[in-house]
Structure formats: C-alpha cells, structure tokens
Design a protein around this motif. Sequence first.
Motif, PDB file in Angstrom:
ATOM      1  N   VAL A   1     -22.822   5.883  34.629  1.00 54.64           N
ATOM      2  CA  VAL A   1     -24.054   6.911  34.802  1.00 54.64           C
ATOM      3  C   VAL A   1     -24.117   7.504  33.325  1.00 54.64           C
ATOM      4  N   PRO A   2     -25.085   6.728  32.507  1.00 57.61           N
ATOM      5  CA  PRO A   2     -25.450   7.499  31.195  1.00 57.61           C
ATOM      6  C   PRO A   2     -26.045   8.809  31.287  1.00 57.61           C
ATOM      7  N   GLU A   3     -25.376   9.792  30.437  1.00 57.78           N
ATOM      8  CA  GLU A   3     -26.097  11.060  30.277  1.00 57.78           C
ATOM      9  C   GLU A   3     -26.762  11.108  29.179  1.00 57.78           C
ATOM     10  N   ALA A   4     -26.578  10.703  28.016  1.00 59.06           N
ATOM     11  CA  ALA A   4     -27.416  10.834  26.931  1.00 59.06           C
ATOM     12  C   ALA A   4     -27.541   9.640  25.981  1.00 59.06           C
ATOM     13  N   ALA A   5     -28.422   9.754  25.273  1.00 59.64           N
ATOM     14  CA  ALA A   5     -28.523   8.762  24.039  1.00 59.64           C
ATOM     15  C   ALA A   5     -28.325   9.272  22.810  1.00 59.64           C
ATOM     16  N   ILE A   6     -27.304   8.853  22.098  1.00 59.60           N
ATOM     17  CA  ILE A   6     -26.895   9.440  20.748  1.00 59.60           C
ATOM     18  C   ILE A   6     -27.108   8.376  19.556  1.00 59.60           C
ATOM     19  N   MET A   7     -27.065   9.111  18.304  1.00 64.15           N
ATOM     20  CA  MET A   7     -27.255   8.220  17.148  1.00 64.15           C
ATOM     21  C   MET A   7     -28.751   7.567  17.291  1.00 64.15           C
ATOM     22  N   THR A   8     -29.717   8.148  17.881  1.00 66.87           N
ATOM     23  CA  THR A   8     -30.993   7.587  18.129  1.00 66.87           C
ATOM     24  C   THR A   8     -31.782   7.101  16.742  1.00 66.87           C
ATOM     25  N   ARG A   9     -31.517   7.884  15.639  1.00 66.50           N
ATOM     26  CA  ARG A   9     -32.151   7.650  14.560  1.00 66.50           C
ATOM     27  C   ARG A   9     -31.813   6.080  14.101  1.00 66.50           C
ATOM     28  N   SER A  10     -30.861   5.493  14.551  1.00 69.12           N
ATOM     29  CA  SER A  10     -30.687   4.100  14.259  1.00 69.12           C
ATOM     30  C   SER A  10     -31.412   3.197  15.507  1.00 69.12           C
ATOM     31  N   ARG A  11     -31.821   3.824  16.296  1.00 69.21           N
ATOM     32  CA  ARG A  11     -32.424   3.010  17.565  1.00 69.21           C
ATOM     33  C   ARG A  11     -33.672   2.171  17.085  1.00 69.21           C
ATOM     34  N   GLN A  12     -33.506   0.690  17.587  1.00 67.80           N
ATOM     35  CA  GLN A  12     -34.488  -0.294  17.275  1.00 67.80           C
ATOM     36  C   GLN A  12     -35.761  -0.197  18.286  1.00 67.80           C
TER      37      GLN A  12
ATOM     38  N   TRP B   1     -37.048  -2.400  19.836  1.00 64.66           N
ATOM     39  CA  TRP B   1     -37.161  -3.192  20.591  1.00 64.66           C
ATOM     40  C   TRP B   1     -36.032  -2.917  21.721  1.00 64.66           C
ATOM     41  N   ASP B   2     -35.389  -1.962  21.480  1.00 65.01           N
ATOM     42  CA  ASP B   2     -34.221  -1.450  22.418  1.00 65.01           C
ATOM     43  C   ASP B   2     -34.639  -0.082  23.170  1.00 65.01           C
ATOM     44  N   HIS B   3     -35.516  -0.008  24.007  1.00 69.60           N
ATOM     45  CA  HIS B   3     -35.659   1.088  24.799  1.00 69.60           C
ATOM     46  C   HIS B   3     -35.405   0.665  26.221  1.00 69.60           C
ATOM     47  N   VAL B   4     -34.648   1.874  26.758  1.00 68.65           N
ATOM     48  CA  VAL B   4     -33.989   1.439  28.137  1.00 68.65           C
ATOM     49  C   VAL B   4     -34.816   2.359  29.225  1.00 68.65           C
ATOM     50  N   GLN B   5     -34.780   2.266  30.373  1.00 69.23           N
ATOM     51  CA  GLN B   5     -35.702   2.919  31.229  1.00 69.23           C
ATOM     52  C   GLN B   5     -35.109   4.405  31.603  1.00 69.23           C
ATOM     53  N   GLY B   6     -35.733   5.139  31.909  1.00 74.18           N
ATOM     54  CA  GLY B   6     -35.266   6.344  32.378  1.00 74.18           C
ATOM     55  C   GLY B   6     -35.438   7.422  31.336  1.00 74.18           C
ATOM     56  N   GLU B   7     -35.321   8.786  31.545  1.00 71.12           N
ATOM     57  CA  GLU B   7     -35.261  10.011  30.528  1.00 71.12           C
ATOM     58  C   GLU B   7     -34.143  10.403  30.258  1.00 71.12           C
ATOM     59  N   LEU B   8     -33.326  10.509  29.279  1.00 72.11           N
ATOM     60  CA  LEU B   8     -32.221  10.794  28.784  1.00 72.11           C
ATOM     61  C   LEU B   8     -32.323  11.735  27.592  1.00 72.11           C
ATOM     62  N   PRO B   9     -31.303  12.745  27.672  1.00 71.03           N
ATOM     63  CA  PRO B   9     -31.311  13.777  26.508  1.00 71.03           C
ATOM     64  C   PRO B   9     -31.207  12.785  25.234  1.00 71.03           C
ATOM     65  N   GLU B  10     -31.751  13.188  24.190  1.00 67.16           N
ATOM     66  CA  GLU B  10     -31.436  12.013  23.106  1.00 67.16           C
ATOM     67  C   GLU B  10     -30.876  13.184  21.886  1.00 67.16           C
ATOM     68  N   PHE B  11     -30.086  12.501  20.907  1.00 67.87           N
ATOM     69  CA  PHE B  11     -29.566  13.278  19.717  1.00 67.87           C
ATOM     70  C   PHE B  11     -29.667  12.173  18.824  1.00 67.87           C
ATOM     71  N   SER B  12     -30.464  12.635  17.673  1.00 65.35           N
ATOM     72  CA  SER B  12     -30.411  11.648  16.466  1.00 65.35           C
ATOM     73  C   SER B  12     -29.104  11.344  15.642  1.00 65.35           C
ATOM     74  N   CYS B  13     -28.285  12.141  15.938  1.00 64.28           N
ATOM     75  CA  CYS B  13     -26.865  12.036  15.157  1.00 64.28           C
ATOM     76  C   CYS B  13     -25.830  12.169  16.375  1.00 64.28           C
ATOM     77  N   MET B  14     -24.712  12.584  15.882  1.00 61.05           N
ATOM     78  CA  MET B  14     -23.582  12.906  16.743  1.00 61.05           C
ATOM     79  C   MET B  14     -23.689  14.221  17.343  1.00 61.05           C
ATOM     80  N   PRO B  15     -23.809  14.460  18.743  1.00 62.47           N
ATOM     81  CA  PRO B  15     -23.961  15.817  19.151  1.00 62.47           C
ATOM     82  C   PRO B  15     -22.372  16.387  18.824  1.00 62.47           C
ATOM     83  N   GLY B  16     -22.894  17.802  18.585  1.00 63.38           N
ATOM     84  CA  GLY B  16     -21.924  18.797  18.312  1.00 63.38           C
ATOM     85  C   GLY B  16     -20.352  18.267  18.551  1.00 63.38           C
TER      86      GLY B  16
END
Length: 132
Positions: free
Chosen positions: A104-115, A117-132
């Motif tokens: 059960v994914p809870e977050a998407a991290i390191m999204t600054r490197s996301r491509q 072509w790589d988007h998944v369904q659903g709304e997740l909290p996003e962090f552009s780098c490593m969260p805290g």
Amino acid sequence: MKGGCLCGSVRYEASAAPLHSGFCHCRDCQRATGTGHSCYMIFEARDFSHSGELRSYAVVAESGAPSVRHFCPTCGSTVLASGAPGEERWTVFAGTLDDPSEFVPEAAIMTRSRQRWDHVQGELPEFSCMPG
Ligand SMILES: [Zn+2]
Ligand SMILES: [Zn+2]
C-alpha cells in the motif's frame, strides 16, 4: 508478509506492518530496477527475517548516506536494501512479495527525478527529495 526472489533461493518474512511504503523515483532506483521507480517498504529489523545467499552492492545515495542493495546471485532479483551499518531497518522491494496486493504505497519520493512516462494512478503525497 512473505516474499522472495525470482528463483526462490532468497526468502523473507515480516511479522509486522511496514513503517513506510511508497515509490522512489531516484536515478539509483531507476538504474537498479530498470524501470521508472522502485516500490519500497521499510521494516524494523526486529520484525524481519530472511534466508538465502545475497550479494550486495553499496553506493553513496543522493542524500549522502550509504545505500546497499542486496540481490540474489542466481537470478539477480534485487530483493532488499539497507542503509548505514547498524541502522536497524530493512527495505523490501514490493514486487518480490508473494502477494503484491499487500503493498500500500503512501508517498512518492525523489519526484524531481521522475520521468514523464512514469506516472501511476492515484493521488499520493509527493516529495521532490528525501522526506525528513
Ligand atoms: Zn533468486
Ligand atoms: Zn530510490
């Protein structure tokens, strides 16, 4: 939760729910998985056991911390990852679960490197780098 590698030599079992679960879009995960992101779950070491031979490959992560990926020497599946020696946690890659629907994914991290072509369904909290 139970799982293992493609050939079955490496097996693991977790006796408690993961602390964190999500998608990591960092370049290291892209290279190591050959895909757009890894699907990770982080367990307390005391709740986790594994068997079977593993080979390991260590790099310094973007965060500056050591990152060690552990894979089956026979089939090459990357099953586990760990951090600095003494860090009492194991990362498990969710595609290796016997029942991957348990992830059960809870977050998407390191999204600054996301491509793009790589988007998944659903709304997740996003962090552009490593969260805290
Ligand atoms: Zn294997
Ligand atoms: Zn990553």
